[in-house]
Every structure is written in C-alpha cells, then in structure tokens.
Design a protein around this motif. Structure first.
Motif, PDB file in Angstrom:
ATOM      1  N   UNK A   1       0.841  -1.189   0.000  1.00  0.00           N
ATOM      2  CA  UNK A   1       0.000   0.000   0.000  1.00  0.00           C
ATOM      3  C   UNK A   1       0.886   1.252   0.000  1.00  0.00           C
ATOM      4  N   UNK A   2       0.452   2.261  -0.720  1.00  0.00           N
ATOM      5  CA  UNK A   2       1.212   3.504  -0.820  1.00  0.00           C
ATOM      6  C   UNK A   2       0.993   4.401   0.377  1.00  0.00           C
ATOM      7  N   UNK A   3       1.582   5.568   0.311  1.00  0.00           N
ATOM      8  CA  UNK A   3       1.473   6.556   1.382  1.00  0.00           C
ATOM      9  C   UNK A   3       0.031   7.063   1.482  1.00  0.00           C
ATOM     10  N   UNK A   4      -0.459   7.220   2.698  1.00  0.00           N
ATOM     11  CA  UNK A   4      -1.815   7.730   2.922  1.00  0.00           C
ATOM     12  C   UNK A   4      -1.722   9.218   3.249  1.00  0.00           C
ATOM     13  N   UNK A   5      -2.498  10.027   2.534  1.00  0.00           N
ATOM     14  CA  UNK A   5      -2.545  11.469   2.791  1.00  0.00           C
ATOM     15  C   UNK A   5      -3.982  11.858   3.126  1.00  0.00           C
ATOM     16  N   UNK A   6      -4.119  12.898   3.945  1.00  0.00           N
ATOM     17  CA  UNK A   6      -5.443  13.353   4.357  1.00  0.00           C
ATOM     18  C   UNK A   6      -5.677  14.775   3.894  1.00  0.00           C
ATOM     19  N   UNK A   7      -6.958  15.102   3.763  1.00  0.00           N
ATOM     20  CA  UNK A   7      -7.298  16.454   3.362  1.00  0.00           C
ATOM     21  C   UNK A   7      -8.790  16.654   3.372  1.00  0.00           C
ATOM     22  N   UNK A  57     -15.901  17.590   3.172  1.00  0.00           N
ATOM     23  CA  UNK A  57     -15.711  16.298   3.837  1.00  0.00           C
ATOM     24  C   UNK A  57     -14.225  15.990   3.987  1.00  0.00           C
ATOM     25  N   UNK A  58     -13.858  15.416   5.140  1.00  0.00           N
ATOM     26  CA  UNK A  58     -12.480  14.967   5.374  1.00  0.00           C
ATOM     27  C   UNK A  58     -12.299  13.604   4.717  1.00  0.00           C
ATOM     28  N   UNK A  59     -11.179  13.422   4.014  1.00  0.00           N
ATOM     29  CA  UNK A  59     -10.890  12.139   3.378  1.00  0.00           C
ATOM     30  C   UNK A  59      -9.435  11.747   3.616  1.00  0.00           C
ATOM     31  N   UNK A  60      -9.206  10.445   3.660  1.00  0.00           N
ATOM     32  CA  UNK A  60      -7.855   9.891   3.660  1.00  0.00           C
ATOM     33  C   UNK A  60      -7.744   9.063   2.394  1.00  0.00           C
ATOM     34  N   UNK A  61      -6.710   9.341   1.610  1.00  0.00           N
ATOM     35  CA  UNK A  61      -6.549   8.697   0.309  1.00  0.00           C
ATOM     36  C   UNK A  61      -5.155   8.118   0.184  1.00  0.00           C
ATOM     37  N   UNK A  62      -5.024   7.155  -0.733  1.00  0.00           N
ATOM     38  CA  UNK A  62      -3.699   6.641  -1.052  1.00  0.00           C
ATOM     39  C   UNK A  62      -3.096   7.528  -2.125  1.00  0.00           C
TER      40      UNK A  62
END
Length: 171
Positions: A1-7, A57-62
């Motif tokens: 799995x790649x790096x998880x970033x939030x925004x 909306x807050x999301x966490x994505x790869x």
C-alpha cells in the motif's frame, strides 16, 4: 500500500474531485492539491461524485503519483477500502447459484446485481434456451432472477453469469 494522505474535499467536478491536502508528500513544486479521478473514488458503481463525497468532507486517500503537468497529487479513495469484488470472489465459485435483480439492459445481455456493489453480466445467449433478439424480450430492469456463476475474473473484476443454466430446457 502507498502513502496515505489526508485532506478536505475542496471541489467536485464532473471529471473528478479536488482535495486540499493537510500536508502532501515531499515534492519541490507540489502545492498541496490532490485530485481523485472518478474511477478512483469508489469500488461501487455510482451516478455522480457527490454520491460518494461532499465538499468540506475529510478524506484519507492513497497517494498514487505526481501529475507534474497539473502540479497535483493523484489520489485514490477506493484504494483505502477493501475491494468488494475480491471478497465476493473469495466466497463464490463457478457453478454457484445466486439470486439477484436486473439493473441494466444492454444489446449484448443484462447486468444483474447479485450482492451489494457486485454486478455480473448475463450474455444474451445465456438468458434463455430459445434465442432472443433483445434482452427486453426476456427480462426487464428490476426483475428478480436466479443465475449461475460461469466466470469470475479477479484481475478484470468481471463476473459472467448464466440464467439459462437454471431454467428448464424448454424456456
């Protein structure tokens, strides 16, 4: 799995979703904008991006890659969620009988939803024992049907079904 970033979802366009990132992966020209293409929003089929996310909306994505042309990080929301197709494939095998409902008619067959978020194709020739010119001669959207799994392709995430194999030979 790649790096998880939030925004935070900043804008929803018909071609994808812009995300204002809290802090992006280190990159010299990276301005803190992420972009999720429509296919990367969800494993499930949906009509509009706003069915999946809302502005604010807050999301966490790869993190997938940098788009150096648009100076944005390409992100995937669905990569952070289990793929329902793989879970379905783990629980089902070719030859298994399933119940579902017709979701879409196409010239070459019909799509049947057999589980939450899982649709398979019944090719026209597999609808009945007697040849049909069009799917609408046999079934309509919303009809409940019993089908048999004839193919599960994990790589293409494709499910092929047969209705004919569960019918008496004269139908």
């Amino acid at each position: 799995m790649g790096e998880i970033v939030s925004g935070t979802v900043a804008a929803i366009e018909r071609f994808g979703v812009f995300v204002e990132l809290d802090d992006g992966p280190s990159h010299p020209v990276f301005p803190g904008v992420g972009f999720i293409t429509i296919p990367e929003l969800s494993w499930r089929r949906f009509e509009a991006a706003s069915d999946v996310v809302q502005v604010g909306q807050r999301v966490s994505c790869e993190f997938l890659q940098f788009d150096t042309w648009n100076l944005e990080a390409r992100l995937s929301l669905r990569a952070t969620q289990p793929d329902p197709f793989q879970a379905f494939a783990d629980r089902n095998a070719v030859g298994r009988k399933l119940h579902g409902h017709v979701t879409k008619l196409v010239p070459f067959g019909v799509f049947v939803q057999v589980a939450n978020g899982i649709e398979g194709l019944v090719p026209l020739r597999e609808l009945t024992w007697t040849p049909a010119k069009a799917p609408s001669h046999v079934v309509q959207v919303g009809d409940e049907v019993t089908v048999v799994v004839t193919e599960i392709d994990r790589e293409l995430r494709r499910l092929i079904l047969s209705r004919r194999q569960v019918l008496p030979h004269h139908l």
